[in-house]
Design a protein around this motif. Structure first.
Motif, PDB file in Angstrom:
ATOM      1  N   ALA A 170     -58.832 -11.270 -18.616  1.00  0.00           N
ATOM      2  CA  ALA A 170     -57.982 -12.660 -18.714  1.00  0.00           C
ATOM      3  C   ALA A 170     -56.679 -12.457 -18.941  1.00  0.00           C
ATOM      4  O   ALA A 170     -56.082 -12.876 -18.327  1.00  0.00           O
ATOM      5  CB  ALA A 170     -58.961 -13.235 -19.846  1.00  0.00           C
ATOM      6  N   ARG A 171     -56.485 -11.537 -19.878  1.00  0.00           N
ATOM      7  CA  ARG A 171     -55.095 -11.209 -20.065  1.00  0.00           C
ATOM      8  C   ARG A 171     -54.339 -10.720 -18.708  1.00  0.00           C
ATOM      9  O   ARG A 171     -53.314 -11.064 -18.389  1.00  0.00           O
ATOM     10  CB  ARG A 171     -54.832 -10.026 -21.082  1.00  0.00           C
ATOM     11  N   VAL A 172     -55.189  -9.637 -18.059  1.00  0.00           N
ATOM     12  CA  VAL A 172     -54.520  -9.027 -16.888  1.00  0.00           C
ATOM     13  C   VAL A 172     -54.475 -10.248 -15.582  1.00  0.00           C
ATOM     14  O   VAL A 172     -53.203 -10.254 -15.132  1.00  0.00           O
ATOM     15  CB  VAL A 172     -55.615  -7.855 -16.307  1.00  0.00           C
ATOM     16  N   VAL A 208     -50.988 -13.286 -12.578  1.00  0.00           N
ATOM     17  CA  VAL A 208     -50.963 -14.673 -11.896  1.00  0.00           C
ATOM     18  C   VAL A 208     -49.381 -15.275 -12.257  1.00  0.00           C
ATOM     19  O   VAL A 208     -48.597 -15.877 -11.749  1.00  0.00           O
ATOM     20  CB  VAL A 208     -52.027 -15.832 -11.997  1.00  0.00           C
ATOM     21  N   GLY A 209     -49.198 -15.167 -13.705  1.00  0.00           N
ATOM     22  CA  GLY A 209     -48.162 -15.822 -14.310  1.00  0.00           C
ATOM     23  C   GLY A 209     -46.706 -14.973 -13.838  1.00  0.00           C
ATOM     24  O   GLY A 209     -45.892 -15.469 -13.707  1.00  0.00           O
ATOM     25  N   ALA A 210     -46.883 -13.662 -13.483  1.00  0.00           N
ATOM     26  CA  ALA A 210     -45.669 -13.146 -13.130  1.00  0.00           C
ATOM     27  C   ALA A 210     -45.526 -13.526 -11.546  1.00  0.00           C
ATOM     28  O   ALA A 210     -44.279 -13.791 -11.185  1.00  0.00           O
ATOM     29  CB  ALA A 210     -45.880 -11.466 -12.888  1.00  0.00           C
ATOM     30  N   TRP A 211     -46.515 -13.693 -10.910  1.00  0.00           N
ATOM     31  CA  TRP A 211     -46.356 -14.473  -9.538  1.00  0.00           C
ATOM     32  C   TRP A 211     -45.424 -15.719  -9.487  1.00  0.00           C
ATOM     33  O   TRP A 211     -44.634 -16.120  -8.867  1.00  0.00           O
ATOM     34  CB  TRP A 211     -47.716 -14.436  -8.742  1.00  0.00           C
ATOM     35  N   THR A 253     -41.258 -20.521 -16.195  1.00  0.00           N
ATOM     36  CA  THR A 253     -40.224 -19.550 -16.715  1.00  0.00           C
ATOM     37  C   THR A 253     -40.621 -18.514 -17.403  1.00  0.00           C
ATOM     38  O   THR A 253     -41.895 -18.474 -17.776  1.00  0.00           O
ATOM     39  CB  THR A 253     -39.136 -20.345 -17.678  1.00  0.00           C
ATOM     40  N   THR A 254     -39.915 -17.505 -17.597  1.00  0.00           N
ATOM     41  CA  THR A 254     -40.215 -15.932 -18.194  1.00  0.00           C
ATOM     42  C   THR A 254     -40.723 -16.334 -19.681  1.00  0.00           C
ATOM     43  O   THR A 254     -41.759 -16.163 -19.993  1.00  0.00           O
ATOM     44  CB  THR A 254     -39.245 -15.109 -18.219  1.00  0.00           C
ATOM     45  N   GLY A 255     -39.952 -17.320 -20.122  1.00  0.00           N
ATOM     46  CA  GLY A 255     -40.223 -17.763 -21.576  1.00  0.00           C
ATOM     47  C   GLY A 255     -41.666 -18.545 -21.779  1.00  0.00           C
ATOM     48  O   GLY A 255     -42.612 -18.382 -22.661  1.00  0.00           O
ATOM     49  N   SER A 256     -41.888 -19.132 -20.734  1.00  0.00           N
ATOM     50  CA  SER A 256     -43.348 -19.983 -20.824  1.00  0.00           C
ATOM     51  C   SER A 256     -44.287 -19.104 -20.660  1.00  0.00           C
ATOM     52  O   SER A 256     -45.506 -19.245 -21.240  1.00  0.00           O
ATOM     53  CB  SER A 256     -43.201 -21.127 -19.660  1.00  0.00           C
TER      54      SER A 256
END
Length: 179
Positions: free
Chosen positions: A131-133, A138-141, A149-152
């Motif tokens: 889940a973390r990976v 997906v978040g980085a994408w 945003t990076t902060g989010s």
């Protein structure tokens, strides 16, 4: 009555706080990004399903072990009570061997149980790590494509890490209540 007190203790100390934290974390995660929240929540069902699968197996094993130890202790008390009879028929070695065989059998079941429990725990940990990976990937994408945003993403990942304890708390409470 001891079992009831232990169950109520687990509910008060694990289930309620875990449910409250889990609910708060899920709401915040959805506010940060619903897509990532759905992705992570899809993974959180797996540890719960593993707990639901494992709990009856663990409960049956624990009952068998308690019964087996009760039989061993009962037999031991019986032999001690009839020690003169056992000695008069020269059965000390036979009785000792019977007790040791029972204890070995209990130990084998205990080791098998530890292996089963370790496998369930490893599968749960693997799911949490996945889940973390997935959230990082997906978040980085999404960050690269300007959708969050990076902060989010960093805040979101903090809540993903924080879901581990509530999910494990819920699993422990489920197991306790199912015994």
């Amino acid at each position: 009555i001891h079992g009831l007190v232990a169950a109520m203790n687990d509910v008060a100390l694990h289930l309620i706080p875990s449910l409250v934290y889990f609910a708060i974390a899920v709401v915040i995660m959805f506010r940060l990004d619903a897509r990532l929240a759905l992705l992570v929540l899809a993974f959180t069902t797996v540890p719960a399903a593993l707990s639901a699968f494992a709990a009856p197996v663990q409960s049956r094993r624990e009952r068998r072990l308690v019964d087996a130890w009760a039989r061993v202790h009962g037999r031991f008390a019986e032999v001690l009570g009839g020690l003169l009879t056992v000695k008069s028929f020269v059965q000390e070695e036979r009785e000792r061997q019977r007790l040791l065989d029972h204890v070995r059998s209990i130990n084998r079941e205990t080791v098998r149980g530890i292996g089963f429990d370790s496998g369930v725990g490893a599968a749960q940990n693997l799911t949490v790590a996945s889940a973390r990976v997935a959230a990082v990937g997906v978040g980085a994408w999404l960050v690269v494509h300007g959708q969050i945003t990076t902060g989010s993403l960093v805040a979101f990942l903090g809540y993903v890490g924080g879901l581990v304890a509530p999910v494990q708390g819920l699993a422990l409470a489920y197991r306790t209540l199912s015994i």
